[in-house]
Write an enzyme that holds these catalytic residues in place. Structure first.
Site, PDB file in Angstrom:
ATOM      1  N   ARG A 121       0.811  -1.228   0.000  1.00 51.48           N
ATOM      2  CA  ARG A 121       0.000   0.000   0.000  1.00 51.48           C
ATOM      3  C   ARG A 121       0.838   1.270   0.000  1.00 51.48           C
ATOM      4  NH1 ARG A 121      -3.172  -3.267   3.635  1.00 51.48           N
ATOM      5  NH2 ARG A 121      -5.067  -3.962   2.560  1.00 51.48           N
ATOM      6  N   LYS A 143       2.156  11.057 -11.427  1.00 52.97           N
ATOM      7  CA  LYS A 143       1.348  10.100 -12.177  1.00 52.97           C
ATOM      8  C   LYS A 143       2.148   8.821 -12.367  1.00 52.97           C
ATOM      9  CE  LYS A 143      -1.781  12.830 -15.063  1.00 52.97           C
ATOM     10  NZ  LYS A 143      -2.165  13.094 -16.466  1.00 52.97           N
ATOM     11  N   GLU A 185       7.466  17.488 -25.638  1.00 51.75           N
ATOM     12  CA  GLU A 185       6.830  17.918 -24.395  1.00 51.75           C
ATOM     13  C   GLU A 185       7.244  19.341 -24.023  1.00 51.75           C
ATOM     14  OE1 GLU A 185       4.499  16.483 -22.752  1.00 51.75           O
ATOM     15  OE2 GLU A 185       4.533  14.378 -23.351  1.00 51.75           O
ATOM     16  N   LYS A 227       5.266  22.783 -15.031  1.00 56.59           N
ATOM     17  CA  LYS A 227       4.522  21.615 -14.575  1.00 56.59           C
ATOM     18  C   LYS A 227       4.301  21.661 -13.071  1.00 56.59           C
ATOM     19  CE  LYS A 227       3.711  16.777 -15.126  1.00 56.59           C
ATOM     20  NZ  LYS A 227       4.023  15.524 -15.838  1.00 56.59           N
ATOM     21  N   GLU A 237      -5.643  16.066 -11.236  1.00 58.22           N
ATOM     22  CA  GLU A 237      -6.177  16.259 -12.583  1.00 58.22           C
ATOM     23  C   GLU A 237      -7.704  16.335 -12.602  1.00 58.22           C
ATOM     24  OE1 GLU A 237      -4.541  14.841 -16.874  1.00 58.22           O
ATOM     25  OE2 GLU A 237      -5.375  13.238 -15.655  1.00 58.22           O
ATOM     26  N   ASN A 245      -2.351  17.708 -21.003  1.00 56.74           N
ATOM     27  CA  ASN A 245      -2.655  16.655 -21.975  1.00 56.74           C
ATOM     28  C   ASN A 245      -2.763  17.181 -23.401  1.00 56.74           C
ATOM     29  OD1 ASN A 245      -2.812  14.480 -20.116  1.00 56.74           O
ATOM     30  ND2 ASN A 245      -4.830  15.200 -19.480  1.00 56.74           N
ATOM     31  N   HIS A 248      -2.110  14.927 -26.356  1.00 51.31           N
ATOM     32  CA  HIS A 248      -2.098  13.539 -25.904  1.00 51.31           C
ATOM     33  C   HIS A 248      -3.344  12.751 -26.305  1.00 51.31           C
ATOM     34  CE1 HIS A 248       1.254  15.104 -23.650  1.00 51.31           C
ATOM     35  NE2 HIS A 248       1.502  13.930 -23.110  1.00 51.31           N
ATOM     36  N   HIS A 252      -2.146   9.406 -27.749  1.00 50.62           N
ATOM     37  CA  HIS A 252      -2.397   8.106 -27.133  1.00 50.62           C
ATOM     38  C   HIS A 252      -3.111   7.171 -28.101  1.00 50.62           C
ATOM     39  CE1 HIS A 252      -2.083   9.549 -22.658  1.00 50.62           C
ATOM     40  NE2 HIS A 252      -0.930   9.541 -23.302  1.00 50.62           N
ATOM     41  N   HIS A 265       6.737   8.005 -27.566  1.00 49.75           N
ATOM     42  CA  HIS A 265       5.654   8.790 -26.975  1.00 49.75           C
ATOM     43  C   HIS A 265       5.697  10.241 -27.448  1.00 49.75           C
ATOM     44  CE1 HIS A 265       2.736  10.284 -24.139  1.00 49.75           C
ATOM     45  NE2 HIS A 265       3.619  11.111 -23.619  1.00 49.75           N
TER      46      HIS A 265
END
Length: 359
Positions: A121, A143, A185, A227, A237, A245, A248, A252, A265
């Site tokens: 956890r 993330k 990016e 960022k 988010e 995004n 993206h 994606h 990517h």
């Protein structure tokens, strides 16, 4: 060394940007105090290049470490790869006082962070990004995720690292195409938040591609600062962080349709930024000159601007499966002007299809 702070209350941490940082981890990251065991997750080639220095830094910080090697590539950011790391942790009886260390690009960072968030956890972890893309994007903000065959980053958690260590020396071993992919990016940050950064990228293409240290420090620090500000305002988010995004949604879809092998990517995001800009113009959010500047800059950094040849319907169906879609509505980040974007929750299919078919 540059130090940026992400202020998230008890989850706050520093982003360190400099050179030769690995051997003095204890000096740079006080949050490591008290930890005695570490597991380094990396690629075999990166372990060979930088593992020794990083392991020395961990020893100097009072930790003994072991290493788990994962093959390179987005195709390995899976639950199966996470299982290999879990197996190692279980077999060697690692407890919650274990530091996970991600040495690599976005795949390693996302995968290691996901394991750290879920093993017992939650155990502490350190981001040590070695690609330009991961240094300015995936290592910052908490993330973590693995991919599913039907969608990218569909299985994950928000989980912040103890620190992000950006050692510019690691970029020296980065292949040219990986470096260019990272520039996508950085261009994104100029479009969504900082027209001065966008102009700097336009004015310094040759120096940046030659990896001039001063230029790199400036664009990485500026990108991380942008960022950090966005994450501080919206860690999970729910609203404003969605502007990160930009590019993206289509990016994606490209990655999923090409099974995460054909495009890096950053390359997929570059194409996605061009499509989002064209969609912005078509829906009267921005003018043609803005689209031209974005497309031209992406091209100048050697990044692709054209969609791979799939039916428009395939792209649209893939976008519906993306985690950013809501109630069968496709969300896009559309451009108003350089440095100003808008979150649009329900882009009409007909408008999107026109842009996809115009390629």
């Amino acid at each position: 060394m540059k130090v940026l702070r992400i202020d998230l209350a008890d989850r706050s941490y520093d982003i360190l940007i400099g050179q030769n940082l690995f051997k003095a981890l204890a000096d740079h990251v006080p949050a490591l105090s008290g930890l005695r065991r570490a597991v380094l997750v990396t690629h075999p080639s990166l372990h060979h290049l930088y593992g020794g220095a990083l392991e020395a830094g961990l020893r100097q910080a009072g930790m003994e470490s072991r290493t788990v090697e994962i093959p390179e590539g987005e195709a390995h950011k899976t639950l199966a790869s996470a299982g290999l790391v879990y197996d190692h942790l279980m077999q060697h009886a690692y407890d919650r006082n274990t530091l996970m260390v991600a040495l690599g690009g976005g795949v390693i960072g996302d995968l290691t962070g996901f394991v750290a968030a879920t093993y017992q956890r939650g155990v502490p972890f350190l981001q040590v990004p070695t690609t330009l893309l991961s240094q300015v994007d995936s290592s910052v903000g908490g993330k973590t995720a693995v991919n599913h065959p039907l969608g990218k980053n569909m299985i994950g958690a928000f989980y912040q690292p103890r620190a992000v260590i950006i050692d510019l020396d690691t970029l020296k071993s980065l292949p040219t195409d990986e470096f260019r992919a990272g520039m996508a990016e950085i261009i994104k940050y100029g479009v969504i938040e900082d027209p001065d950064l966008f102009a700097y990228l336009e004015d310094n293409v040759d120096a940046i591609l030659a990896q001039d240290t001063d230029c790199l420090t400036h664009i990485i620090e500026t990108s991380c600062a942008i960022k950090a500000r966005v994450v501080e305002r919206d860690e999970r988010e729910s609203n404003v962080r969605m502007i990160l995004n930009y590019g993206h949604t289509v990016g994606h879809a490209i990655e999923a349709l090409t099974e995460y092998i054909q495009f890096k990517h950053g390359e997929a995001v570059a194409i996605g930024m061009v499509i989002a800009a064209r969609l912005s113009q078509q829906m009267r959010y921005c003018d043609a000159a803005t689209v031209e500047r974005i497309t031209k800059l992406i091209h100048r950094y050697g990044l692709p601007t054209q969609l791979p040849d799939f039916p428009a319907r395939d792209y649209i169906e893939s976008m519906y499966r993306d985690k950013k879609a809501r109630e069968k509505k496709i969300r896009f980040i559309l451009v108003r002007a350089l440095g100003q974007v808008e979150i649009v929750d329900a882009v009409p299919e007909a408008e999107l299809e026109k842009v996809l078919l115009s390629q």
